[in-house]
Write an enzyme that holds these catalytic residues in place. Sequence first.
Site, PDB file in Angstrom:
ATOM      1  N   LYS A 486       2.238   3.323  -1.049  1.00 16.35           N
ATOM      2  CA  LYS A 486       1.376   3.071   0.112  1.00 16.35           C
ATOM      3  C   LYS A 486       2.168   2.421   1.234  1.00 16.35           C
ATOM      4  CE  LYS A 486      -1.183   5.119  -0.607  1.00 16.35           C
ATOM      5  NZ  LYS A 486      -1.468   5.938  -1.697  1.00 16.35           N
ATOM      6  N   GLU A 489       4.781   4.911   2.814  1.00 16.83           N
ATOM      7  CA  GLU A 489       4.300   6.069   3.562  1.00 16.83           C
ATOM      8  C   GLU A 489       3.638   5.711   4.880  1.00 16.83           C
ATOM      9  OE1 GLU A 489       1.868   8.719   1.144  1.00 16.83           O
ATOM     10  OE2 GLU A 489       0.638   7.092   0.422  1.00 16.83           O
ATOM     11  N   LYS A 605      -1.601  15.632   4.140  1.00 16.38           N
ATOM     12  CA  LYS A 605      -2.556  15.241   3.106  1.00 16.38           C
ATOM     13  C   LYS A 605      -2.536  16.222   1.937  1.00 16.38           C
ATOM     14  CE  LYS A 605      -6.029  12.893   1.582  1.00 16.38           C
ATOM     15  NZ  LYS A 605      -5.574  11.611   1.066  1.00 16.38           N
TER      16      LYS A 605
END
Length: 610
Positions: A486, A489, A605
């Site tokens: 997390k 990114e 995504k």
Amino acid sequence: MCGIVAACARRNVVPVLVEGLKALEYRGYDSAGVLVETGDSFRRARTQGKVRELENLLAADPLDGSTGIAHTRWATHGAPNTRNAHPHVSGDLVGVVHNGIIENHAELRDELVARGYHFDTETDSEVVAHLVHAHLQDGDDLRTATQRAVARLHGAYAIAVVSAGEPGRAIGARQGSPLVVGVGEGENFLASDVQALIRTTRHYIFLEEGDLVDIDRDSVTVIDRDGNEVQRPVKASELSADAVEKGEYRHYMLKEIHEQPRAIADTLEARIAADHILPNIFGVDTETLLRQVRFVQIVACGTSYHAGLVARYWLEELAGIPCAVEVASEYRYRQTVVPPGTLFVAISQSGETADTLAAMRASRSRGHLGVFAVCNAPESSLVREADLVLMTRAGPEIGVASTKAFTTQLAALALLSLELGRINGLDDATYRRHVSELATLPRVIGETLAMEPAIAALAERFVHKQHALFLGRGTHHPVALEGALKLKEISYIHAEAYPAGELKHGPLALVDDHMPVIAVAPNNQLLEKLKSNLEEVRARGGELFVFADADTGLSLDDTRGQIINIGAGGDFIAPAVFTVPLQLLAYHVAVLRGTDVDQPRNLAKSVTVE
Ligand code: G6P
């Protein structure tokens, strides 16, 4: 992977196309373009950057047309600039948008160049436009020309094609990349997914691999891979338009972090009673199959892979079933040894990740008992192809960094582990205790979210850091991996995660006062071991930030770090609970650093290419 939209209507379709692209930006956002038919020709607008740049362009120089195609790109072949942006054209006759990778593009390019075609871009996709053009020149109509063109393509594609010679018509085709048909009143559409069209129609046809579809404003004709006209069912989507709105939140990611209690409650709803799992939650008569399971092979990518790593601990501990977890891009190309009675478990938020799908398909010939899918997208390829399915009910996740999809995957995998545990002789008291604890997860995560102000304050200490090290043991090693993922990114801080016991085998060399170390410290049987590892960091001058259960007895001098106490939940659900502050930390660090939280650079995504 890219997003594509096409429309055939009686009105100006540009607003629908652009709205669709915005909903598809999760698939890529480095350039965008739109093309509409105008009489016997085309007009197109393309730009580097996001769809809002395209909107600016269209505001200055509007396009208007009742048939069109549009694209948002994640570059694979050729730099993300305007020249390489789709739609691509061949002469004034053919316009194409493509998502996927044409593996034999170089060979086709040579052939087309020899035939006199000139290439304007460095993309693999442009070959499709010229191939269709060449077949049209040979006398085919647009459907046949597209059929013959896609027959030449190796690799993965979802395409939409229009021709100025046949106005009001669009041809779509899919192989390895998703494509749906939106069915409207006197208008029809194509898109990479339902979200792109949710404000326009609620009725969809989900195309199968190898399908080609011919649409105009009044008709939809589907042709299967064998060239036969087929009827595919029209389904009503239950996705609400609100589910893809940001609402009061500054970013989708923050909204999705806060949706976790509801998303997990939805995932558990009607699947557990107070202290037991309800029958047949994986489908009717599935227990026969589950009783044969002797080994579990989990395959996934990214965040979903981390969920699989947690599940391995649960499956071995609760069900006594050996389990291996592997990233899909490795598994698919490896010679694997499949023990008898192996259940293949694919975990994917989108159900469209190319590597995960390919691994699942490869598993079919490797002698597995069957494919069990944990997925968040009901109409995805993964769900349609799996034997058993457990849907997470997170709702659409728009932020590229996965949050609620991960914790709902954990909830779903907890159900699978407990069910296999019950079947394999887990003692009843332990089984019931774990199910009861799982039922508290939405509440405990809700309480954990209340820590956000403290974590936002903590984030300030990370803003100027270049690196960070995350540590955890047992089920919290995957939690540390997820926390590091997390942070890297969305804040672009280089972050690595290690099992705390590995520290002394290398990463300790990196520890100095510039290297913050984030540890996840639930009060479990590994706490004392972890404490020793933290001392190793402290002795080297490292700055320590420890997310700990309130009763661990850990203390720290605040100048050298901080202990952040997490609300008490049980040990079983702790991986999901401890993930939440790490999500919030990454989010607030990214906001302070001013990055594009929902659409971090170079990522997407849904990764529908290899
Ligand atoms: C991309 C996304 C990640 C996701 C991964 C796997 O890398 O950015 O958030 O975890 O793909 O996606 P899946 O849809 O298969 O879970």
